[in-house]
Structure formats: C-alpha cells, structure tokens
Write a protein that holds these residues in place. Sequence first.
Motif, short mmCIF file in Angstrom:
data_model
loop_
_atom_site.label_atom_id
_atom_site.label_comp_id
_atom_site.label_asym_id
_atom_site.label_seq_id
_atom_site.Cartn_x
_atom_site.Cartn_y
_atom_site.Cartn_z
N GLU A 29 -30.46 38.07 12.79
CA GLU A 29 -31.72 38.01 13.54
C GLU A 29 -32.28 39.42 13.75
OE1 GLU A 29 -31.79 35.78 17.12
OE2 GLU A 29 -30.76 34.05 16.27
N ARG A 30 -31.39 40.36 14.05
CA ARG A 30 -31.83 41.73 14.28
C ARG A 30 -32.49 42.30 13.02
NH1 ARG A 30 -27.71 42.95 16.78
NH2 ARG A 30 -26.41 43.75 15.09
N THR A 31 -31.92 41.99 11.86
CA THR A 31 -32.47 42.49 10.59
C THR A 31 -33.85 41.90 10.32
OG1 THR A 31 -30.24 42.75 9.67
CG2 THR A 31 -32.07 42.61 8.10
N VAL A 32 -34.00 40.59 10.51
CA VAL A 32 -35.28 39.94 10.27
C VAL A 32 -36.35 40.45 11.23
CG1 VAL A 32 -36.51 37.74 10.38
CG2 VAL A 32 -34.31 37.87 9.21
N VAL A 33 -36.01 40.51 12.51
CA VAL A 33 -36.99 40.96 13.51
C VAL A 33 -37.41 42.40 13.24
CG1 VAL A 33 -37.36 41.44 15.96
CG2 VAL A 33 -36.22 39.33 15.25
N SER A 34 -36.45 43.24 12.88
CA SER A 34 -36.75 44.64 12.58
C SER A 34 -37.71 44.75 11.39
CB SER A 34 -35.46 45.39 12.27
OG SER A 34 -35.74 46.73 11.91
N ALA A 35 -37.49 43.92 10.35
CA ALA A 35 -38.37 43.95 9.19
C ALA A 35 -39.77 43.47 9.55
CB ALA A 35 -37.79 43.07 8.08
N LEU A 36 -39.85 42.43 10.37
CA LEU A 36 -41.16 41.91 10.78
C LEU A 36 -41.94 42.94 11.59
CD1 LEU A 36 -40.12 38.26 11.73
CD2 LEU A 36 -41.55 38.95 9.78
N ILE A 37 -41.26 43.57 12.56
CA ILE A 37 -41.94 44.55 13.42
C ILE A 37 -42.40 45.75 12.61
CG2 ILE A 37 -41.64 46.14 15.36
CD1 ILE A 37 -39.71 44.11 16.59
N VAL A 46 -45.41 39.54 17.11
CA VAL A 46 -44.04 39.06 16.85
C VAL A 46 -43.39 38.73 18.20
CG1 VAL A 46 -41.80 39.62 15.83
CG2 VAL A 46 -43.91 40.52 14.80
N ILE A 47 -42.91 37.49 18.31
CA ILE A 47 -42.29 37.04 19.56
C ILE A 47 -40.85 36.60 19.27
CG2 ILE A 47 -42.53 35.54 21.58
CD1 ILE A 47 -45.46 35.01 20.41
N PRO A 48 -39.88 37.49 19.40
CA PRO A 48 -38.49 37.10 19.13
C PRO A 48 -37.91 36.26 20.28
CG PRO A 48 -38.83 39.48 18.96
CD PRO A 48 -40.00 38.91 19.69
N ASN A 49 -36.94 35.42 19.94
CA ASN A 49 -36.20 34.64 20.95
C ASN A 49 -37.15 33.96 21.93
OD1 ASN A 49 -33.93 35.76 19.73
ND2 ASN A 49 -33.80 37.43 21.21
N PHE A 50 -38.11 33.20 21.41
CA PHE A 50 -39.08 32.54 22.27
C PHE A 50 -38.48 31.28 22.86
CE2 PHE A 50 -42.74 29.52 22.69
CZ PHE A 50 -43.29 30.14 23.82
N MET A 51 -38.39 31.25 24.19
CA MET A 51 -37.82 30.11 24.90
C MET A 51 -38.95 29.26 25.48
SD MET A 51 -34.55 31.91 26.78
CE MET A 51 -33.81 30.31 27.14
N LEU A 65 -44.51 33.89 15.18
CA LEU A 65 -45.51 34.86 14.74
C LEU A 65 -46.90 34.31 15.01
CD1 LEU A 65 -43.95 35.68 11.24
CD2 LEU A 65 -43.66 36.97 13.36
N VAL A 66 -47.80 35.17 15.44
CA VAL A 66 -49.19 34.77 15.73
C VAL A 66 -50.13 35.76 15.05
CG1 VAL A 66 -50.90 34.30 17.52
CG2 VAL A 66 -48.49 33.81 17.96
N HIS A 67 -51.13 35.22 14.36
CA HIS A 67 -52.10 36.07 13.65
C HIS A 67 -53.49 35.45 13.78
CE1 HIS A 67 -54.19 38.01 10.27
NE2 HIS A 67 -53.27 38.97 10.37
N VAL A 72 -50.22 30.35 13.54
CA VAL A 72 -48.92 30.45 14.22
C VAL A 72 -47.82 30.01 13.26
CG1 VAL A 72 -47.56 29.69 16.21
CG2 VAL A 72 -50.05 29.91 16.42
N VAL A 73 -46.72 30.78 13.25
CA VAL A 73 -45.59 30.49 12.37
C VAL A 73 -44.31 30.53 13.18
CG1 VAL A 73 -44.38 31.11 10.24
CG2 VAL A 73 -46.81 31.66 10.50
N VAL A 74 -43.45 29.53 12.98
CA VAL A 74 -42.14 29.47 13.63
C VAL A 74 -41.07 29.72 12.56
CG1 VAL A 74 -40.47 27.94 14.74
CG2 VAL A 74 -42.85 27.93 15.48
N ILE A 75 -40.17 30.67 12.82
CA ILE A 75 -39.12 31.04 11.87
C ILE A 75 -37.75 30.81 12.50
CG2 ILE A 75 -38.11 32.89 10.47
CD1 ILE A 75 -40.84 32.09 9.48
#
Length: 547
Positions: A29-37, A46-51, A65-67, A72-75
């Motif tokens: 998760e850290r790798t993916v979020v880092s690449a996205l940011i 970018v909204i990580p760990n959205f509860m 993700l929101v653009h 809106v995209v959910v990963i």
Amino acid sequence: MLTIKFKESAVAFTVPPNFDLATCRNREERTVVSALIGRLSDDWIVIPNFMFRHEHADGESDVVLVHPKHGVVVIEVKGGRISIEKGRWIGTEKDPVVQMRHNSYAIRDLLRRETGNQFLHVRSGVWLPAVTKVKGKLPAGLTYEQLLLAADLDDPEGAIVDLCSRPFAPSPLSAAELGAIIAFVAPDTEMEYDVTALGEHLRSELAVISETQVATLASLDGHHRVAVTGRAGTGKTHLATTWMRRGLMIDDDQEPTRVLLTCYNDPLAIKLTNYVTSLYGGDEETMARVTVGAFLRTMLTLEGMPALKIRDDERDFWTKDVPAHLMSNWHLVTARFDRIIVDEAQDFSPAWLGLLESLLDPDGANQFFLLADPHQQLIDRGFTMPTAAAGWVTAELPFNVRNAKEIARVARRHLDGSAAASRLPTGDGISGIAAPRMADVVKEVNDTIRSLLRDGVSPSDIVVVASDTATRDHLRSAVNLGVYGASGPNKVVCETAHRAKGLEYDVVIVAAGAKPIRDTDLYIAVTRAIRQLVVIGPPALLDRLGL
C-alpha cells in the motif's frame, strides 16, 4: 470545508494534507500510494485508507482518487504471491474483486447522496504492485483495464486514465459536485470543547458515591453525642453539612433550631460559609438560625463576648492572646445552640471542645457532633476520640470517596490512606517531576500551571500545596500565586497543607522545597486532588510516592 488549490504543486493533493506514508498498513500500500502522490498530476486528489459507513456497516477502501475530468476511482491494493485457481483467489484472505465491487458501490451510493447526482459513476480497480505479468483469463467482474500491476507504478496516470475511459468515457464532475465530494471526504467539524465537563462528570460520579456512604451515618443525628472518624476524602465535611441541613429542617409545630457549624482553619471555614450562603442566602429566617465559621474567629463574635481587636500580623495573637481572652471571658457569653457540629475536630483541644459543649441549650435538642481524622492532626492539642463508654455513639466513614481511583490508590499504598470505594472513577492521572533545587521547583510549577491553563483548566480548579511556609511564600512571589479566600477566581492559589486541609480541587500541584515534607502534610496535600495530581520536588519525594 477543506480548500484545494490545483496547479500549485508538482504532486497530487492528498487528504489529509501531508499524508504520512508510515500510516499505510503494509509495504505494498505504501508503494502504491507513494507512486500516486508523486506521479499523478496535481489536479488529482489522493485519499488513502478512506473509511466510511454504509447501510449500518463499516468499510475501508485502500485508495480513493478524485479528478474533475475523470471522476472517482476506488483502488484495492493486494500484495504477496497471488494467483487465481478455478476462479478463486489464492494468497489473500479476501477476494479483491469482491472488496473492490463492494467498496465502489458503497462509495458510489454515498457520493450520489452527497452530490445529488443519481447518475454519478465510481470506477474501480485492483492493484497488484508485486505482480509483473498476468497470463490466462481473468475472473468475471474484472477487466484488464481494472487490473494494475508493477509496471503501472512508473506511469500511474496513464493506467488510471485508461481505467476511467473503459468501457465508456468518464463524466466530468461539476464544481458543485467536486465541492460536495471534498466536503464529504474531508469535512470541517466544529466541536464545542469544555475541559470542565470532564471534571464535572467525575465530580458527579464521586458525589453519588459519597452520598451513599454518608447516608448510612446521617441518621445518627437522632442521638445527643456522636463522634465519627474518617480519613481524608471519606466525606466528613459532607456529613457535617448534611447534619447542619437536617438540624435546620423543622416542621410547622416545632420550635426553630439553632445550629453552629465550626472548624479550626480559615480556608475550610470560608468554604463552609460559602456553601451555607449558597443554600440559604436568600432566606433571612434560616440564616439567622445558623452560625458558620472558624472556631477562634467565631467565638470572638458570640453574643456577650467582649470585643477584641484582630491583630493578624502579631505572631502569638491567635495561638495565645485569643485563647486566653476566650477562657477569661467565657462566662459572659449568652449565645446558645441546639446542635453543634465540629468538623476536623482533631485540631481542637479538649478545653475548646468543653467550651463549645457549654453553648448547648439544655432545654433544646442538646446535640454535639464531632468529625475527626487523627491522621490529619497537624498540631497536637491533646485531642482524643470520645468513646462509647463515655456515652458517645461512635462510627467510621471507611472509604475514600473524593479522589479519582489512581490518586486514592497512591494515598492508600504510600500514605496509609483509607481504602478506595469500589466504584471510584478514573481521573487524569498522576505525574512526578524531579526538581532538586528551589529554582527548579519554581520553573516546573510555573510550566505546569501554564500547561494546564492552555488545556482549558480554570485557575479556580487548581491549587498549589507547598511543603512549608517558606516555599509557599517564595512561590507566591515568583509565580504570582494567590491566597485562598483573598484572591479572585482568575488566580491559582498557593497554600500549605495546614491551610489546605478540608479543601478539594480538580488539580493539585504538590511543590516541595529542599526541606523534607512531613508525612502528615504530604498525606493532606495528595488527598486534596480530585482528578489530577502533579508532584514537584526532590527525587526522594517522588520515590516516597512510588513515582
């Protein structure tokens, strides 16, 4: 609402801002979020760990993700060695496609409600950052565009845009829809904060426990001579004021009773006087029947007692001159009472108690009540507890009902205090601060008070109990502390244990100088604290309390 300004940075905006990658659950998760940011353009959010909560169930998406253009995209991110055998995902506890679909539909429903757009779409995908190649057919419900792999870390924007464009072109978000989505994922919430609410709740809990204990002994006022013992915090003063109120209650066919409630030290007398005034201040008839005050000062005001000019600045005035004046003129006193209650009776000499008892009207109720804690006897004037053999009804208040649980425990273990009541609530804790020199004590007391005030604690809820008069006077001057009964509510007061006896505060700061503090003084100081205790002094003092 969170304000987002696009095109001002080279990286995507995160919610929360300055997201800490260390909070990601695992390396994948850290790798993916880092690449996205780092590699998405700066108009992505970018909204990580959205509860979230949907249909009475909790949910969490690894990344949302929101653009403005792509929507809106959910990963969902999955790591480790993963494969698919006969349609089943192997190497992961949960089916990522099921998670992806469940979360995307739930978030879609929530965002449709927030934006008012019932046609809003939420795209979704599964990212396997440790997988380099996929062979074979994908399970139903997952397209190749929705499956992101290790190579997509190098160009996440291309992969995400491709995902958003299949099987149909994305629907851009309007400014109002984008604003509603941002307000939903990053809401601004105003919360009214009142630190006193915590203290009031704890006090109310303690009041119920105290009332239960006191109620068992309140009915002893049907006797003429009652002596009750109880260590600090057991409710002696509460019982004293209860007996006072019961003594003042009369039926229509009864003669009005006259009640005297007294103690030795001035601060406790001020507290009792304020209490009585708050109860009966608007009732002149009742106020005329109750006398409250410190013993020596009050006796000087009794009807028939010759006047004596108060000289507080003279060393022996209260210890010698006043007692001598009372003894020599007592036969002139004409005041009489039906019920006399003495709180902190261990501070009285037998002769003083004899004077008080002589004030009882033999034709009235003729009731004399004593409440005492021999452990708090600061000056030995010869007091001893009356006995049943002498015609007294005796009883004990056994449990600590004033202090929060952890403070009561320290008083019990290290200072021979009373046992804690079984339902004592937990307070804000105890802390010890080593301060070997007087300059250290001054600094730590000042810093502690400032910290408490910043946290919203009222100055009137804090007291500094000094180990001796020299330390008290130095702290009053150096830290600008007040005197109990003489300073306003916006000033923290500083007293010795002698004058603090009988009082109670939400927060107590015990401040000890180089001179060792007596066990009796320490016992009194610690047990003044209702919910928080701070002890400042030499390391030996902290060791003494197990801090």
